[in-house]
Write a protein that holds these residues in place. Structure first.
Motif, PDB file in Angstrom:
ATOM      1  N   MET A 375       0.851  -1.195   0.000  1.00 55.40           N
ATOM      2  CA  MET A 375       0.000   0.000   0.000  1.00 55.40           C
ATOM      3  C   MET A 375       0.888   1.248   0.000  1.00 55.40           C
ATOM      4  N   THR A 378      -1.052   4.763   0.557  1.00 59.03           N
ATOM      5  CA  THR A 378      -1.542   4.848   1.936  1.00 59.03           C
ATOM      6  C   THR A 378      -0.383   5.042   2.906  1.00 59.03           C
ATOM      7  N   GLU A 453      -3.603  -2.057  -2.345  1.00 54.85           N
ATOM      8  CA  GLU A 453      -3.859  -0.617  -2.286  1.00 54.85           C
ATOM      9  C   GLU A 453      -5.331  -0.334  -2.543  1.00 54.85           C
ATOM     10  N   THR A 459      -7.795   6.829  -2.289  1.00 53.39           N
ATOM     11  CA  THR A 459      -6.426   7.341  -2.196  1.00 53.39           C
ATOM     12  C   THR A 459      -6.331   8.830  -2.527  1.00 53.39           C
TER      13      THR A 459
END
Length: 655
Positions: A375, A378, A453, A459
């Motif tokens: 990820m 993140t 992700e 995002t």
């Protein structure tokens, strides 16, 4: 332009009504558009209002939009209106801006929920209530929004109502907030009794010539108002509801517990700064409560394993910093930290939501690790916001937190400064503990879980908030006088006529035979510009403290991961902190259990034996009398003839 102010809360209200009544019929895509469209349109209107304030004549009263007279009751004339000034504009920008981003994130996070429409109906209604709170031109409109966000938090925390823990957490939040709200309501009554009005502009303008500095009246008035703030902003002793509120969906935590509801108490104190300035005892209590809360919550955050609970304790701690700023009269610093906190804490909560989403709703950081490779977006946004909250230059948290510590020390109270510095060290430690255990090291993820992700709809909000967390500190550049953008912007609202206020206090006290001089106090309230080198030294020290906390977290959770067990195993102190100092258990013994026992006694003795007994007794008496009457009203002629003969015989005997 002020005539457009009513549109700001109206758009979310319309979205809440449409989604609440027709959400199931129109489908999730339309629910998303309507729910996100309302806050975005409100944000655009707020931008227009913000621009219009640049053309506001200097020294002139700020405009208010009066919609109608709400309470025409004798001397109490309450108008339903909105106040558009620099302070309310800052709050509106935060609420609608950060709120819009969180709404967009919620599309990806909550899309699989069956009651998707209900979630967004509540979220829009919450935003409407929060905007009423910050835009209201008097205490009563603020109180309606104040209660509205409390009700909506109950709905949102208990969104998963099929879980008992969620229902209990929602109930706890609602009840604890009602305790604080009761004090706030008494404070409003006290304001009306003192000033004859509850309009903000009238009250704040009259405060310097109505109240006596340090008097019993202003102390009680402000203390009752602050009790309301301790409930809404989760300060000692009414802070226990906020960590449990993590039972709600993660975007709810980002909105309610980062950018909006929990900052309402700070906003209220800053809005009423003219009252609090005249109450030195209240300000001392505010600073001590804020510092104690910041330190206590920070230590609890070091021991928690739930990713959201760590952030919840962090929120309580950061709110404590804001109250320390209010307690030393640094209202600009309080709002500055409120704004930067909204950026980085919303990003952290949404980042934790992204992790939970990828981990199939796993929240225990002991079952994570090594997620940064899976990820990357993140991780990067979470790291930026963590550095910001730790107070590392040049991230936003450095500027706002350092300003609070600076004012605390310049106020002459080393205790407040020491509390703040200690809290800063612990904050850096537990936040990087969270980063290292979640994103670094070997993977401890369940083999059946495959982290990934999050989609772009989740995002992109993280990237926006991380950018604000990185650059938000530019609102308050230190050292160079006049470059504090936020300070210059808020100055007309938080400036206070100390000369008039203290002269009035001296006059009133002299009329009562008390010859007290406030000359030294007035001199201390003058504008001072401390040495630049002192400010630079304090900045360097605060950064060194934060770096020390980060390095300790690195030693404990990256370089020597066996160290935490050695320091904590079998230590009663660690167990006490991990159990949150057992404050909840204390409250259960002192208040909850006695209340339950008293309720059971009332139920068994007063209700069942008293009320039910009386009702049942009446019924039994009527039944008994009916049975007797049956002998006289049997319906048989022979019985009636017998009674007639017996009656005739009795009459003969009597005669």
């Amino acid at each position: 332009m002020v005539n457009l102010a009513f549109l700001v809360p109206l758009f979310p209200l319309i979205g809440s009504i449409i989604n609440g009544f027709y959400g199931l019929k129109i489908g999730k895509d339309w629910v998303s558009k309507i729910a996100c469209g309302g806050p975005i349109l409100s944000f655009l209107v707020v931008l227009c209002l913000w621009v219009s304030l640049f053309f506001h004549p200097e020294g002139a009263p700020y405009p208010e939009q009066i919609l109608f007279t709400w309470v025409p009751a004798g001397s109490l004339q309450v108008e339903f209106g909105f106040q558009v000034d620099p302070l309310s504009c800052v709050m509106m920008l935060v609420v609608t801006g950060v709120g819009s981003v969180i709404h967009v994130f919620s599309i990806g996070y909550m899309y699989e929920e069956y009651s998707y429409y209900r979630y967004f109906a509540y979220l829009n209604l919450f935003l409407f209530s929060m905007l009423l709170l910050v835009m209201g031109n008097n205490f009563l409109v603020m109180f309606i929004g104040w209660e509205g966000v409390g009700a909506c938090s109950y709905f949102l925390i208990g969104y998963y109502f099929e879980k008992k823990s969620a229902c209990d957490a929602a109930t706890k939040a609602f009840v604890v907030n009602r305790i604080g709200d009761f004090g706030f309501l008494i404070g409003i009554f006290y304001v009306f009794q003192t000033f004859g009005t509850i309009d903000f502009s009238s009250v704040m303008a009259a405060a310097p010539t109505t109240l006596v500095y340090g008097s019993e009246t202003v102390t009680l008035l402000t203390m009752f108002l602050f009790i309301g703030a301790t409930g809404k902003s989760a300060q000692i002793p009414l802070y226990t509801w906020l960590p449990d509120a993590m039972e709600g969906p993660t975007p709810v935590s980002a909105l309610i517990h980062a950018a909006t509801m929990v900052t309402a108490g700070v906003y209220m104190v800053v809005r009423c700064n003219a009252l609090f300035n005249l109450a030195p005892l209240t300000l001392t209590i505010i600073a001590l409560v804020g510092g104690g809360t910041a330190l206590m919550a920070a230590t609890i955050g070091c021991t928690q394993w739930d990713i959201k609970r760590v952030l919840a304790d962090s929120t309580v701690s950061q709110l404590g910093y804001m109250f320390v700023a209010c307690g030393v009269g640094a209202y600009t610093a309080a709002i500055f930290h409120l704004v930067t906190h909204a950026f980085f804490k919303a990003c952290l909560f949404l980042g934790s939501g992204s992790v939970i989403h990828a981990m199939h709703h796993e929240q225990d950081i002991r079952r994570m690790g090594g997620l940064k490779d899976h990820m990357p977006i993140t991780y990067l946004t979470f790291l930026i916001s963590t550095i910001a909250i730790a107070g590392i230059f040049p991230f936003s948290g450095f500027f706002s937190k350092d300003e609070i510590l600076f004012h605390a020390l310049m106020d002459g109270n080393v205790i407040y400064w020491g509390m703040g510095v200690s809290g800063a060290f612990i904050t850096a430690f537990y936040m990087f503990r969270l980063v290292f255990l979640t994103f670094h090291g070997e993977s401890r993820v369940d083999p059946h879980v495959h982290p990934h992700e999050s989609p772009a709809v989740m995002t992109m909000p993280l990237i926006i908030l991380a950018g604000l967390a990185l650059g938000g500190g530019l609102l308050g550049i230190p050292l160079i006088h006049g470059w504090h953008i936020l300070g210059n912007w808020l100055e007309p609202v938080i400036s206070f006529d100390w000369a008039t206020a203290l002269h009035h206090s001296e006059t009133v006290l002299a009329s009562h035979g008390h010859h007290e001089s406030f000359t030294e106090l007035l001199h201390s309230k003058g504008e001072h510009h401390p040495n630049v080198w002192i400010e630079l030294l304090l900045m360097a020290f605060s950064v060194a403290v934060a770096l020390s906390g980060i390095y300790m977290a690195y030693l404990f959770y990256r370089k020597h991961p066996e160290l935490p067990a050695k320091f904590t195993k079998g230590q009663w102190g660690f167990d006490l902190v991990q159990e949150k100092y057992r404050v909840d258990e204390l409250y259960d013994e002192m208040f909850v259990k006695p209340t339950v026992e008293a309720s059971e006694r009332l139920w068994k003795d007063a209700d069942m034996k008293g009320v039910d007994g009386a009702v049942n007794g009446v019924a039994q008496s009527i039944g008994f009398m009916s049975k007797i009457a049956q002998y006289f009203q049997s319906g048989f002629v022979r019985n009636y003839a017998m009674f007639m003969v017996m009656g005739f015989v009795v009459l003969l005997i009597i005669i």
